[in-house]
Design a protein around this motif. Sequence first.
Motif, short mmCIF file in Angstrom:
data_model
loop_
_atom_site.label_atom_id
_atom_site.label_comp_id
_atom_site.label_asym_id
_atom_site.label_seq_id
_atom_site.Cartn_x
_atom_site.Cartn_y
_atom_site.Cartn_z
N ASP A 74 38.05 52.68 43.90
CA ASP A 74 39.30 52.26 43.29
C ASP A 74 40.34 52.17 44.40
OD1 ASP A 74 40.92 51.77 40.84
OD2 ASP A 74 41.99 53.53 41.53
N ILE A 75 40.97 51.03 44.51
CA ILE A 75 42.03 50.85 45.50
C ILE A 75 43.30 51.48 44.95
CG2 ILE A 75 43.51 49.18 46.66
CD1 ILE A 75 41.14 47.33 46.86
N GLN A 76 43.96 52.26 45.81
CA GLN A 76 45.18 52.95 45.39
C GLN A 76 46.25 52.83 46.47
OE1 GLN A 76 44.10 57.01 44.48
NE2 GLN A 76 42.79 56.39 42.78
N SER A 77 47.48 52.78 46.01
CA SER A 77 48.66 52.90 46.88
C SER A 77 48.68 51.93 48.06
CB SER A 77 48.80 54.34 47.39
OG SER A 77 48.90 55.23 46.30
N ARG A 104 29.28 51.40 52.10
CA ARG A 104 28.90 52.60 51.33
C ARG A 104 28.03 52.27 50.13
NH1 ARG A 104 32.08 57.38 51.95
NH2 ARG A 104 33.37 57.20 53.80
N GLY A 105 27.80 50.99 49.87
CA GLY A 105 26.96 50.60 48.75
C GLY A 105 27.59 50.88 47.39
N LEU A 106 28.91 50.77 47.29
CA LEU A 106 29.58 51.04 46.02
C LEU A 106 29.25 49.96 44.99
CD1 LEU A 106 33.11 52.23 47.21
CD2 LEU A 106 31.00 53.55 46.91
N LEU A 107 29.13 50.37 43.73
CA LEU A 107 28.79 49.44 42.65
C LEU A 107 29.86 48.38 42.44
CD1 LEU A 107 27.53 51.95 39.92
CD2 LEU A 107 26.14 50.38 41.29
N HIS A 108 31.11 48.80 42.48
CA HIS A 108 32.24 47.89 42.30
C HIS A 108 33.49 48.60 42.78
CE1 HIS A 108 32.11 50.12 38.42
NE2 HIS A 108 33.41 50.20 38.63
N VAL A 109 34.56 47.83 42.87
CA VAL A 109 35.86 48.37 43.24
C VAL A 109 36.87 47.88 42.21
CG1 VAL A 109 37.70 48.43 44.99
CG2 VAL A 109 35.29 48.45 45.70
N THR A 110 37.67 48.81 41.70
CA THR A 110 38.71 48.47 40.74
C THR A 110 40.07 48.64 41.41
OG1 THR A 110 38.82 50.74 39.93
CG2 THR A 110 37.36 49.23 38.75
N VAL A 111 41.08 48.12 40.74
CA VAL A 111 42.46 48.35 41.17
C VAL A 111 43.33 48.32 39.93
CG1 VAL A 111 42.93 45.91 41.69
CG2 VAL A 111 44.29 47.70 42.79
N HIS A 112 44.24 49.26 39.84
CA HIS A 112 45.21 49.29 38.74
C HIS A 112 46.50 48.75 39.32
CE1 HIS A 112 42.28 52.49 37.69
NE2 HIS A 112 42.28 51.76 36.59
N SER A 113 46.76 47.50 39.06
CA SER A 113 47.84 46.79 39.72
C SER A 113 49.09 46.70 38.85
CB SER A 113 47.36 45.37 40.05
OG SER A 113 48.40 44.61 40.57
N GLY A 114 50.22 46.72 39.53
CA GLY A 114 51.46 46.36 38.86
C GLY A 114 51.46 44.86 38.62
N ASP A 119 48.47 38.57 41.12
CA ASP A 119 48.06 37.35 41.82
C ASP A 119 47.53 37.66 43.22
OD1 ASP A 119 48.63 35.73 39.67
OD2 ASP A 119 50.64 35.20 40.39
N PHE A 120 48.12 38.64 43.88
CA PHE A 120 47.64 39.07 45.20
C PHE A 120 46.18 39.49 45.12
CE2 PHE A 120 46.74 42.88 47.75
CZ PHE A 120 46.79 42.34 49.03
N TYR A 121 45.85 40.32 44.14
CA TYR A 121 44.47 40.80 44.01
C TYR A 121 43.53 39.67 43.59
CZ TYR A 121 46.13 45.46 44.88
OH TYR A 121 46.69 46.55 45.48
N LEU A 122 43.99 38.79 42.74
CA LEU A 122 43.15 37.64 42.37
C LEU A 122 42.84 36.79 43.60
CD1 LEU A 122 44.83 36.61 38.98
CD2 LEU A 122 42.60 37.73 39.30
N PHE A 126 39.40 39.71 43.49
CA PHE A 126 39.30 40.47 42.24
C PHE A 126 39.38 39.51 41.06
CE2 PHE A 126 40.27 43.67 45.24
CZ PHE A 126 39.73 44.85 44.75
N SER A 127 38.89 39.96 39.92
CA SER A 127 38.97 39.16 38.70
C SER A 127 39.33 40.08 37.55
CB SER A 127 37.64 38.45 38.43
OG SER A 127 36.61 39.41 38.25
N HIS A 128 39.87 39.49 36.51
CA HIS A 128 40.12 40.26 35.29
C HIS A 128 38.77 40.61 34.68
CE1 HIS A 128 44.44 39.63 35.06
NE2 HIS A 128 44.23 38.40 35.47
N HIS A 129 38.68 41.79 34.10
CA HIS A 129 37.41 42.21 33.52
C HIS A 129 37.67 42.77 32.14
CE1 HIS A 129 33.51 44.10 33.08
NE2 HIS A 129 33.12 43.43 34.14
N ARG A 130 37.05 42.19 31.17
CA ARG A 130 37.34 42.55 29.78
C ARG A 130 36.81 43.92 29.36
NH1 ARG A 130 32.91 39.00 26.48
NH2 ARG A 130 31.19 39.99 27.54
N GLN A 131 35.93 44.53 30.15
CA GLN A 131 35.35 45.81 29.75
C GLN A 131 36.16 47.01 30.22
OE1 GLN A 131 31.42 45.13 31.34
NE2 GLN A 131 30.61 44.95 29.27
N ILE A 132 37.15 46.80 31.02
CA ILE A 132 37.98 47.92 31.47
C ILE A 132 39.10 48.11 30.44
CG2 ILE A 132 39.49 48.77 33.27
CD1 ILE A 132 37.38 48.11 35.11
#
Length: 140
Positions: A74-77, A104-114, A119-122, A126-132
């Motif tokens: 998870d990307i933070q700060s 590190r072989g991580l499954l995925h990376v999330t970000v909780h964005s303001g 748009d920066f993360y897109l 990154f993409s919107h994900h309906r399961q979160i």
Amino acid sequence: MIVRRASAADVGALAELRGIDEGRLSAYTDWVASHRETHLPFIAEIDGDVVGAAWLHVAARVPSNDSLDRRYGDIQSVEVREEYRNRGIGGALVTAILTEARARGLLHVTVHSGRRAVDFYLRNGFSHHRQILLWEPTGS
């Protein structure tokens, strides 16, 4: 610009970017040290000055039959000094974090964005994900 993993010597710069008061610097330093395995700080430098930082939180999901190693990130700060924004520094920090996630072989990376940063993360893969889904406590 240089983007690299932050070291213990960079804690003061990380604290300053986060707006940590001098009276709380010792507690912040202790927190960073005690979370060094799960919260990986990255910094961006220009001419030796720290101009931005971002963190990769590495966590693990409950193992499954298919995989015992189900770590994700998870990307933070993500923070860039105002006078250095719109120069690709945030993107370089995110690229470094995603490179670390792959290594590190991580499954995925999330970000909780303001909202302002969506748009920066897109733009950075990154993409919107309906399961979160999100739950927040209500006032009691």
